[in-house]
Motif scaffolding. Sequence first.
Motif, mmCIF file in Angstrom:
data_model
loop_
_atom_site.group_PDB
_atom_site.id
_atom_site.type_symbol
_atom_site.label_atom_id
_atom_site.label_comp_id
_atom_site.label_asym_id
_atom_site.label_seq_id
_atom_site.Cartn_x
_atom_site.Cartn_y
_atom_site.Cartn_z
ATOM 1 N N VAL A 1 0.835 -1.204 0.000
ATOM 2 C CA VAL A 1 0.000 0.000 0.000
ATOM 3 C C VAL A 1 0.871 1.255 0.000
ATOM 4 N N LEU A 2 1.889 1.294 0.875
ATOM 5 C CA LEU A 2 2.741 2.483 0.948
ATOM 6 C C LEU A 2 3.582 2.658 -0.319
ATOM 7 N N TYR A 3 4.121 1.550 -0.839
ATOM 8 C CA TYR A 3 4.947 1.621 -2.040
ATOM 9 C C TYR A 3 4.137 2.142 -3.226
ATOM 10 N N LEU A 4 2.971 1.548 -3.444
ATOM 11 C CA LEU A 4 2.142 1.976 -4.567
ATOM 12 C C LEU A 4 1.549 3.370 -4.348
ATOM 13 N N LEU A 5 1.256 3.732 -3.098
ATOM 14 C CA LEU A 5 0.750 5.071 -2.801
ATOM 15 C C LEU A 5 1.789 6.131 -3.147
ATOM 16 N N GLY A 6 3.058 5.875 -2.817
ATOM 17 C CA GLY A 6 4.111 6.822 -3.162
ATOM 18 C C GLY A 6 4.255 6.982 -4.660
ATOM 19 N N ILE A 7 4.208 5.871 -5.403
ATOM 20 C CA ILE A 7 4.359 5.947 -6.854
ATOM 21 C C ILE A 7 3.135 6.601 -7.502
ATOM 22 N N VAL A 8 1.943 6.224 -7.063
ATOM 23 C CA VAL A 8 0.723 6.811 -7.638
ATOM 24 C C VAL A 8 0.658 8.308 -7.332
ATOM 25 N N LEU A 9 1.058 8.695 -6.141
ATOM 26 C CA LEU A 9 1.080 10.115 -5.803
ATOM 27 C C LEU A 9 2.086 10.865 -6.679
ATOM 28 N N GLY A 10 3.231 10.232 -6.960
ATOM 29 C CA GLY A 10 4.228 10.849 -7.832
ATOM 30 C C GLY A 10 3.745 10.992 -9.262
ATOM 31 N N ILE A 11 2.904 10.059 -9.715
ATOM 32 C CA ILE A 11 2.367 10.139 -11.075
ATOM 33 C C ILE A 11 1.198 11.118 -11.138
ATOM 34 N N ALA A 12 0.318 11.054 -10.147
ATOM 35 C CA ALA A 12 -0.877 11.913 -10.154
ATOM 36 C C ALA A 12 -0.539 13.385 -9.910
ATOM 37 N N LYS A 13 0.404 13.652 -9.019
ATOM 38 C CA LYS A 13 0.789 15.027 -8.676
ATOM 39 C C LYS A 13 2.306 15.125 -8.705
ATOM 40 N N PRO A 14 2.887 15.328 -9.899
ATOM 41 C CA PRO A 14 4.347 15.467 -9.959
ATOM 42 C C PRO A 14 4.821 16.632 -9.101
ATOM 43 N N SER A 15 6.024 16.521 -8.585
ATOM 44 C CA SER A 15 6.520 17.510 -7.625
ATOM 45 C C SER A 15 7.147 18.737 -8.290
ATOM 46 N N VAL A 16 6.992 18.884 -9.599
ATOM 47 C CA VAL A 16 7.490 20.069 -10.297
ATOM 48 C C VAL A 16 6.311 21.007 -10.549
ATOM 49 N N GLU A 17 6.468 22.257 -10.148
ATOM 50 C CA GLU A 17 5.386 23.239 -10.272
ATOM 51 C C GLU A 17 5.805 24.354 -11.219
ATOM 52 N N ARG A 18 4.839 24.861 -11.965
ATOM 53 C CA ARG A 18 5.082 26.024 -12.818
ATOM 54 C C ARG A 18 5.046 27.280 -11.971
ATOM 55 N N LEU A 19 5.915 28.193 -12.281
ATOM 56 C CA LEU A 19 5.918 29.483 -11.592
ATOM 57 C C LEU A 19 5.070 30.456 -12.397
ATOM 58 N N ALA A 20 4.045 30.974 -11.804
ATOM 59 C CA ALA A 20 3.091 31.849 -12.497
ATOM 60 C C ALA A 20 3.666 33.252 -12.635
ATOM 61 N N CYS A 21 3.193 33.940 -13.643
ATOM 62 C CA CYS A 21 3.493 35.360 -13.883
ATOM 63 C C CYS A 21 4.981 35.620 -14.108
ATOM 64 N N MET A 22 5.684 34.655 -14.671
ATOM 65 C CA MET A 22 7.097 34.880 -14.969
ATOM 66 C C MET A 22 7.339 34.571 -16.435
ATOM 67 N N THR A 23 8.103 35.424 -17.066
ATOM 68 C CA THR A 23 8.470 35.176 -18.461
ATOM 69 C C THR A 23 9.983 35.270 -18.586
#
Length: 122
Positions: A10-32
Amino acid sequence: MNWKKPMGWVLYLLGIVLGIAKPSVERLACMTIPSGKVPTRVNVSLLTGELGLMMLGSLLLGLSHGFKNTHRLNGWLAVSSGLGTAIIAGYAGIEGLLLFGVVLATLGLVVYNLGRVAYGDS
């Protein structure tokens, strides 16, 4: 009933599914930037949570298996943690962490096979 194996899955698959569903890279808004690329940053707390869940699940799975020697256990832990890290980093687009996961899994295979050869396990 052994609770380590189902909880580990459960923990192993939860970590992987969380990494796929919500990748830890975020876009920075209002920047060009002049190149036209979208600037991003890594959400360290989310990445730590994903990797922590996956590695804790890997540890519980390894401890519940009952390996014959510590080389095989350590090799299996390195392979499973390396593959999980590579999957999470691949979906997030973090090349350095992806390479770390691949190298960790490769070294884990070497250690696993050395444990088999050194102790005569089949």
